[in-house]
Design a protein around this motif. Sequence first.
Motif, PDB file in Angstrom:
ATOM      1  N   ASN A  20       0.817  -1.207   0.000  1.00 60.00           N
ATOM      2  CA  ASN A  20       0.000   0.000   0.000  1.00 60.00           C
ATOM      3  C   ASN A  20       0.856   1.264   0.000  1.00 60.00           C
ATOM      4  O   ASN A  20       0.490   2.278   0.594  1.00 60.00           O
ATOM      5  CB  ASN A  20      -0.968   0.003   1.190  1.00 60.00           C
ATOM      6  CG  ASN A  20      -2.097   1.005   1.001  1.00 60.00           C
ATOM      7  OD1 ASN A  20      -2.477   1.318  -0.122  1.00 60.00           O
ATOM      8  ND2 ASN A  20      -2.636   1.514   2.100  1.00 60.00           N
ATOM      9  N   THR A  37      -5.026  -6.611   6.610  1.00 62.09           N
ATOM     10  CA  THR A  37      -4.011  -7.287   5.815  1.00 62.09           C
ATOM     11  C   THR A  37      -4.527  -8.640   5.325  1.00 62.09           C
ATOM     12  O   THR A  37      -5.579  -9.116   5.759  1.00 62.09           O
ATOM     13  CB  THR A  37      -2.738  -7.549   6.652  1.00 62.09           C
ATOM     14  OG1 THR A  37      -3.004  -8.608   7.595  1.00 62.09           O
ATOM     15  CG2 THR A  37      -2.292  -6.307   7.397  1.00 62.09           C
ATOM     16  N   LYS A  91       0.608 -13.296   3.137  1.00 60.81           N
ATOM     17  CA  LYS A  91       1.191 -13.600   1.830  1.00 60.81           C
ATOM     18  C   LYS A  91       2.190 -14.748   1.888  1.00 60.81           C
ATOM     19  O   LYS A  91       2.422 -15.428   0.887  1.00 60.81           O
ATOM     20  CB  LYS A  91       1.870 -12.363   1.236  1.00 60.81           C
ATOM     21  CG  LYS A  91       0.904 -11.242   0.881  1.00 60.81           C
ATOM     22  CD  LYS A  91      -0.184 -11.689  -0.091  1.00 60.81           C
ATOM     23  CE  LYS A  91       0.336 -11.973  -1.474  1.00 60.81           C
ATOM     24  NZ  LYS A  91      -0.748 -12.309  -2.433  1.00 60.81           N
ATOM     25  N   ILE A 127      -3.966  -4.019   2.869  1.00 65.02           N
ATOM     26  CA  ILE A 127      -4.985  -3.794   1.844  1.00 65.02           C
ATOM     27  C   ILE A 127      -5.890  -2.660   2.301  1.00 65.02           C
ATOM     28  O   ILE A 127      -5.984  -2.360   3.486  1.00 65.02           O
ATOM     29  CB  ILE A 127      -5.827  -5.065   1.571  1.00 65.02           C
ATOM     30  CG1 ILE A 127      -6.452  -5.593   2.869  1.00 65.02           C
ATOM     31  CG2 ILE A 127      -4.986  -6.146   0.913  1.00 65.02           C
ATOM     32  CD1 ILE A 127      -7.352  -6.802   2.658  1.00 65.02           C
ATOM     33  N   LYS A 135      -8.943  -5.109  -4.586  1.00 68.68           N
ATOM     34  CA  LYS A 135      -8.923  -6.516  -4.991  1.00 68.68           C
ATOM     35  C   LYS A 135      -7.585  -7.121  -4.579  1.00 68.68           C
ATOM     36  O   LYS A 135      -6.568  -6.434  -4.558  1.00 68.68           O
ATOM     37  CB  LYS A 135      -9.138  -6.655  -6.501  1.00 68.68           C
ATOM     38  CG  LYS A 135     -10.559  -6.298  -6.951  1.00 68.68           C
ATOM     39  CD  LYS A 135     -10.747  -6.580  -8.431  1.00 68.68           C
ATOM     40  CE  LYS A 135     -12.173  -6.308  -8.881  1.00 68.68           C
ATOM     41  NZ  LYS A 135     -13.118  -7.298  -8.299  1.00 68.68           N
ATOM     42  N   VAL A 136      -7.616  -8.406  -4.253  1.00 74.06           N
ATOM     43  CA  VAL A 136      -6.405  -9.077  -3.800  1.00 74.06           C
ATOM     44  C   VAL A 136      -6.216 -10.385  -4.560  1.00 74.06           C
ATOM     45  O   VAL A 136      -7.173 -11.000  -5.028  1.00 74.06           O
ATOM     46  CB  VAL A 136      -6.462  -9.371  -2.278  1.00 74.06           C
ATOM     47  CG1 VAL A 136      -6.427  -8.082  -1.481  1.00 74.06           C
ATOM     48  CG2 VAL A 136      -7.709 -10.179  -1.921  1.00 74.06           C
ATOM     49  N   ASP A 137      -4.950 -10.784  -4.708  1.00 78.55           N
ATOM     50  CA  ASP A 137      -4.625 -12.076  -5.309  1.00 78.55           C
ATOM     51  C   ASP A 137      -4.551 -13.121  -4.200  1.00 78.55           C
ATOM     52  O   ASP A 137      -3.808 -12.941  -3.229  1.00 78.55           O
ATOM     53  CB  ASP A 137      -3.261 -12.017  -6.008  1.00 78.55           C
ATOM     54  CG  ASP A 137      -3.264 -11.060  -7.191  1.00 78.55           C
ATOM     55  OD1 ASP A 137      -4.332 -10.518  -7.508  1.00 78.55           O
ATOM     56  OD2 ASP A 137      -2.190 -10.855  -7.789  1.00 78.55           O
ATOM     57  N   ASN A 172     -11.642  -7.836  -1.598  1.00 79.19           N
ATOM     58  CA  ASN A 172     -11.070  -8.263  -0.318  1.00 79.19           C
ATOM     59  C   ASN A 172     -12.104  -8.548   0.761  1.00 79.19           C
ATOM     60  O   ASN A 172     -11.771  -9.114   1.804  1.00 79.19           O
ATOM     61  CB  ASN A 172     -10.014  -7.267   0.185  1.00 79.19           C
ATOM     62  CG  ASN A 172     -10.578  -5.897   0.471  1.00 79.19           C
ATOM     63  OD1 ASN A 172     -11.741  -5.725   0.798  1.00 79.19           O
ATOM     64  ND2 ASN A 172      -9.741  -4.875   0.331  1.00 79.19           N
TER      65      ASN A 172
END
Length: 205
Positions: free
Chosen positions: A36, A75, A78, A97, A102-104, A139
């Motif tokens: 971020n 968060t 990861k 986030i 959007k998140v992977d 998310n």
Amino acid sequence: MSDQLTLSAETRERAGKGASRDLRRQNRIPAVIYGNKQEPELIHVEEKALVKLLMTGHFSNSVVEIELGGKKQITIPKDVAFHPVSDRPTHVDFLRIVKGAKVDVEVPVIFVNEDASPGLKRGGVLNVVRHELELICDNDKIPDDIQIDVTGFDVGDSIHISNVKLPAGSESKITDRDFTIATIVAPSALKSTEGDTTVEGEAEA
């Protein structure tokens, strides 16, 4: 969707292997929050609390609210490193986030209605090529898992991403091909029978 998880953290004053070992002796696990467009923050969390979240089975695709210095940061995990012998967590990376982003994520797949698959009912074997799907999700709408219906699939059939209905707010990260998730293969007994028949035919010839 998984419930939002929470984790209390404290700031790490020192980095490096020595400092990390000292923390782990105190049953604290070193971690970092990054992303971020902000500077990374070195933190440590209670091992017992972290293990409890890991045991939920959906830690890696959950939103984790980290409480640090009286403030809360949203968060997603990861990466989690584990000791190769004890399997104890040794380090965690968290990605910041923002609301609406959007998140992977990698979401596990679950196959349902196996009794309705002609191939599996005849003794076929479900050969899973991908146990997880790489998705881009809102998310606040990260699914716990993706259920794949195998109704109607027979021996020799393949299940592709195009056969899967993804939940609202999710899309496949891989878009350049209709990749295979699983196939239904013939049972080994049938393969052996077919192999024996071929050999006999060749011998007679």
